[in-house]
Design a protein around this motif. Structure first.
Motif, PDB file in Angstrom:
ATOM      1  N   TRP A 132      65.828  31.482  39.143  1.00 14.56           N
ATOM      2  CA  TRP A 132      66.471  32.640  39.223  1.00 14.56           C
ATOM      3  C   TRP A 132      66.039  33.737  40.118  1.00 14.56           C
ATOM      4  CZ3 TRP A 132      67.575  33.339  33.316  1.00 14.56           C
ATOM      5  CH2 TRP A 132      68.349  32.203  32.841  1.00 14.56           C
ATOM      6  N   SER A 133      64.650  33.519  40.379  1.00 10.44           N
ATOM      7  CA  SER A 133      64.097  34.553  41.251  1.00 10.44           C
ATOM      8  C   SER A 133      64.104  33.947  42.671  1.00 10.44           C
ATOM      9  CB  SER A 133      62.678  34.604  40.585  1.00 10.44           C
ATOM     10  OG  SER A 133      61.841  33.702  40.827  1.00 10.44           O
ATOM     11  N   GLN A 134      64.635  33.061  43.055  1.00 10.98           N
ATOM     12  CA  GLN A 134      64.889  32.590  44.347  1.00 10.98           C
ATOM     13  C   GLN A 134      66.119  32.720  44.920  1.00 10.98           C
ATOM     14  OE1 GLN A 134      63.358  28.590  44.328  1.00 10.98           O
ATOM     15  NE2 GLN A 134      61.317  29.100  43.154  1.00 10.98           N
ATOM     16  N   PRO A 135      66.429  33.701  45.953  1.00 10.22           N
ATOM     17  CA  PRO A 135      67.821  34.233  46.189  1.00 10.22           C
ATOM     18  C   PRO A 135      68.632  32.895  46.739  1.00 10.22           C
ATOM     19  CG  PRO A 135      66.275  35.656  46.870  1.00 10.22           C
ATOM     20  CD  PRO A 135      65.375  34.420  46.422  1.00 10.22           C
ATOM     21  N   ASP A 136      67.999  31.819  47.435  1.00 11.76           N
ATOM     22  CA  ASP A 136      68.908  30.583  47.723  1.00 11.76           C
ATOM     23  C   ASP A 136      68.951  29.733  46.909  1.00 11.76           C
ATOM     24  OD1 ASP A 136      65.716  30.328  47.568  1.00 11.76           O
ATOM     25  OD2 ASP A 136      66.038  28.709  49.150  1.00 11.76           O
ATOM     26  N   ARG A 137      68.369  29.606  45.576  1.00  9.83           N
ATOM     27  CA  ARG A 137      68.517  28.681  44.782  1.00  9.83           C
ATOM     28  C   ARG A 137      69.373  29.436  43.267  1.00  9.83           C
ATOM     29  NH1 ARG A 137      63.346  25.603  43.310  1.00  9.83           N
ATOM     30  NH2 ARG A 137      64.951  24.404  41.873  1.00  9.83           N
ATOM     31  N   SER A 138      68.961  30.810  43.155  1.00 11.40           N
ATOM     32  CA  SER A 138      69.718  31.445  41.965  1.00 11.40           C
ATOM     33  C   SER A 138      71.140  31.524  41.794  1.00 11.40           C
ATOM     34  CB  SER A 138      69.271  32.898  41.897  1.00 11.40           C
ATOM     35  OG  SER A 138      69.703  33.741  40.981  1.00 11.40           O
ATOM     36  N   PRO A 139      71.731  31.540  40.759  1.00  8.65           N
ATOM     37  CA  PRO A 139      73.219  31.389  40.572  1.00  8.65           C
ATOM     38  C   PRO A 139      73.765  32.802  41.209  1.00  8.65           C
ATOM     39  CG  PRO A 139      72.541  30.509  38.614  1.00  8.65           C
ATOM     40  CD  PRO A 139      71.323  30.772  39.481  1.00  8.65           C
ATOM     41  N   LEU A 140      72.934  33.807  40.985  1.00  6.61           N
ATOM     42  CA  LEU A 140      73.416  35.191  41.666  1.00  6.61           C
ATOM     43  C   LEU A 140      73.565  35.130  43.038  1.00  6.61           C
ATOM     44  CD1 LEU A 140      71.051  37.315  39.466  1.00  6.61           C
ATOM     45  CD2 LEU A 140      73.324  37.010  39.014  1.00  6.61           C
ATOM     46  N   GLY A 141      72.644  34.454  43.647  1.00  2.00           N
ATOM     47  CA  GLY A 141      72.992  34.258  45.223  1.00  2.00           C
ATOM     48  C   GLY A 141      74.041  33.306  45.672  1.00  2.00           C
ATOM     49  N   GLN A 142      74.510  32.592  44.679  1.00  4.10           N
ATOM     50  CA  GLN A 142      75.628  31.683  44.834  1.00  4.10           C
ATOM     51  C   GLN A 142      76.955  32.154  44.579  1.00  4.10           C
ATOM     52  OE1 GLN A 142      74.848  29.054  47.078  1.00  4.10           O
ATOM     53  NE2 GLN A 142      72.762  29.750  46.713  1.00  4.10           N
ATOM     54  N   LEU A 143      76.936  33.456  43.825  1.00  2.77           N
ATOM     55  CA  LEU A 143      78.143  33.768  43.053  1.00  2.77           C
ATOM     56  C   LEU A 143      79.196  34.385  44.255  1.00  2.77           C
ATOM     57  CD1 LEU A 143      79.377  34.847  40.400  1.00  2.77           C
ATOM     58  CD2 LEU A 143      78.217  37.177  40.888  1.00  2.77           C
ATOM     59  N   ASP A 144      80.469  33.832  43.897  1.00  2.00           N
ATOM     60  CA  ASP A 144      81.440  34.282  44.814  1.00  2.00           C
ATOM     61  C   ASP A 144      82.121  35.554  44.093  1.00  2.00           C
ATOM     62  OD1 ASP A 144      84.089  34.762  45.434  1.00  2.00           O
ATOM     63  OD2 ASP A 144      84.551  32.520  45.739  1.00  2.00           O
ATOM     64  N   VAL A 145      81.683  36.747  44.576  1.00  6.92           N
ATOM     65  CA  VAL A 145      81.708  38.102  43.798  1.00  6.92           C
ATOM     66  C   VAL A 145      83.311  38.405  43.676  1.00  6.92           C
ATOM     67  CG1 VAL A 145      81.460  40.294  43.683  1.00  6.92           C
ATOM     68  CG2 VAL A 145      79.892  38.889  44.611  1.00  6.92           C
ATOM     69  N   GLU A 146      84.211  37.849  44.596  1.00 11.22           N
ATOM     70  CA  GLU A 146      85.622  38.066  44.491  1.00 11.22           C
ATOM     71  C   GLU A 146      86.178  37.353  43.597  1.00 11.22           C
ATOM     72  OE1 GLU A 146      89.460  38.146  47.184  1.00 11.22           O
ATOM     73  OE2 GLU A 146      87.700  37.892  47.965  1.00 11.22           O
ATOM     74  N   ARG A 147      85.881  36.165  43.333  1.00  4.98           N
ATOM     75  CA  ARG A 147      86.737  35.033  42.355  1.00  4.98           C
ATOM     76  C   ARG A 147      85.866  35.757  40.861  1.00  4.98           C
ATOM     77  NH1 ARG A 147      86.195  28.578  42.691  1.00  4.98           N
ATOM     78  NH2 ARG A 147      87.433  28.244  40.511  1.00  4.98           N
ATOM     79  N   TRP A 148      84.716  35.954  40.736  1.00  6.21           N
ATOM     80  CA  TRP A 148      84.206  36.266  39.488  1.00  6.21           C
ATOM     81  C   TRP A 148      84.536  37.464  39.099  1.00  6.21           C
ATOM     82  CZ3 TRP A 148      81.265  40.659  38.849  1.00  6.21           C
ATOM     83  CH2 TRP A 148      80.854  40.849  37.357  1.00  6.21           C
ATOM     84  N   PHE A 149      84.988  38.501  39.822  1.00  7.87           N
ATOM     85  CA  PHE A 149      85.358  39.664  39.309  1.00  7.87           C
ATOM     86  C   PHE A 149      86.852  39.575  38.970  1.00  7.87           C
ATOM     87  CE2 PHE A 149      87.301  44.135  40.716  1.00  7.87           C
ATOM     88  CZ  PHE A 149      86.632  44.846  39.498  1.00  7.87           C
ATOM     89  N   ALA A 150      87.747  38.800  39.653  1.00  3.40           N
ATOM     90  CA  ALA A 150      89.193  38.583  39.225  1.00  3.40           C
ATOM     91  C   ALA A 150      88.905  37.858  38.076  1.00  3.40           C
ATOM     92  CB  ALA A 150      89.846  37.659  40.234  1.00  3.40           C
ATOM     93  N   ALA A 151      88.222  37.045  37.608  1.00  4.06           N
ATOM     94  CA  ALA A 151      88.049  36.535  36.307  1.00  4.06           C
ATOM     95  C   ALA A 151      87.533  37.477  35.076  1.00  4.06           C
ATOM     96  CB  ALA A 151      87.107  35.140  36.334  1.00  4.06           C
TER      97      ALA A 151
END
Length: 242
Positions: A132-151
């Motif tokens: 979670w604290s590693q940007p390249d492995r964390s779900p936050l770093g992989q988040l598709d913001v546009e798709r997530w915000f639409a949901a």
């Protein structure tokens, strides 16, 4: 207002406040008390330690050899939005997969939270998953913001269909910790644990428990040992002036 009032009270009491300071290790000293090692190599001794490190609560406690219980860690993301409202307003639907709209800071922005969409990952363990604290492995770093915000906004409109003008202005992201095995009831208590004389942890569930938790900290410190940390007499009333 609360931050300013608490800061003024701490200054009146002569309390030294350090922000942005990470404690790496805790150890007992030969003469009693504890030594904290800070990032950067600085070390300092204390008569007592009250650990309120939230999701990192177990990290220091484990170093002292105490038995620990797993917690449920949830990686969350909240949207900072503009709703086009002239006045800030808070809305919450309780029970089930609810949504919350909260005023944010002193701006016209609001926060959007949804039980179903705001928790990106979860784990029951002694500490948050390392990735979670590693940007390249964390779900936050992989988040598709546009798709997530639409949901997220779709879920909000299930409860508040009149919210048609929702504009994304930012994200608040980070780990949250709750009790393990409480998903069905979503129990959020706050409690103080005295692991040994002078070393306490505060498991914080809700902000509105903070005053009772603080009183319990004082009682347990005084019950565990005599001065030097007798703090009851330094308590001052909190005053808010608009």
């Amino acid at each position: 207002l609360l931050r300013a009032a608490l800061g003024a009270q701490l200054r009146t009491l002569g309390v030294e406040v350090r922000l942005g300071t990470r404690v790496e290790r805790v150890a007992r000293t030969r003469l009693g008390g504890f030594e904290l090692a800070l990032v950067g190599g600085e070390r300092e001794g204390f008569d007592a330690v009250v650990n309120c490190a939230y999701s990192e609560l177990h990290t220091l406690t484990e170093q002292l050899g105490h038995e620990l219980e797993p917690r449920r860690f949830e990686l969350t993301s909240l949207a900072v939005v503009e709703l086009g409202w002239e006045r800030a307003c808070g809305l919450t639907v309780l029970d089930g997969p609810f949504v919350t709209v909260l005023p944010y800071d002193n701006s016209r922005h609001h926060l959007l939270y949804h039980v179903r969409h705001s928790v990106l990952d979860s784990a029951e363990a002694l500490r948050p998953p390392a990735e979670w604290s590693q940007p390249d492995r964390s779900p936050l770093g992989q988040l598709d913001v546009e798709r997530w915000f639409a949901a997220l906004t779709g879920g909000v409109r299930e409860f508040f269909p009149e919210l048609t003008q929702i504009q994304l202005r930012g994200l608040l992201q980070g780990p949250r910790v709750v009790l393990a095995d409480r998903v069905a009831t979503d129990t959020r208590p706050s409690f103080v644990t005295c692991h040994e004389p002078g070393y306490l942890t505060v498991f914080a569930g809700k902000l509105d428990h903070c005053l009772s938790a603080a009183d319990e900290v004082v009682l347990q410190l005084e019950r565990a040992a005599p001065p030097p940390y007798r703090v009851t007499e330094t308590t001052l009333p909190l005053q808010l002036n608009r």
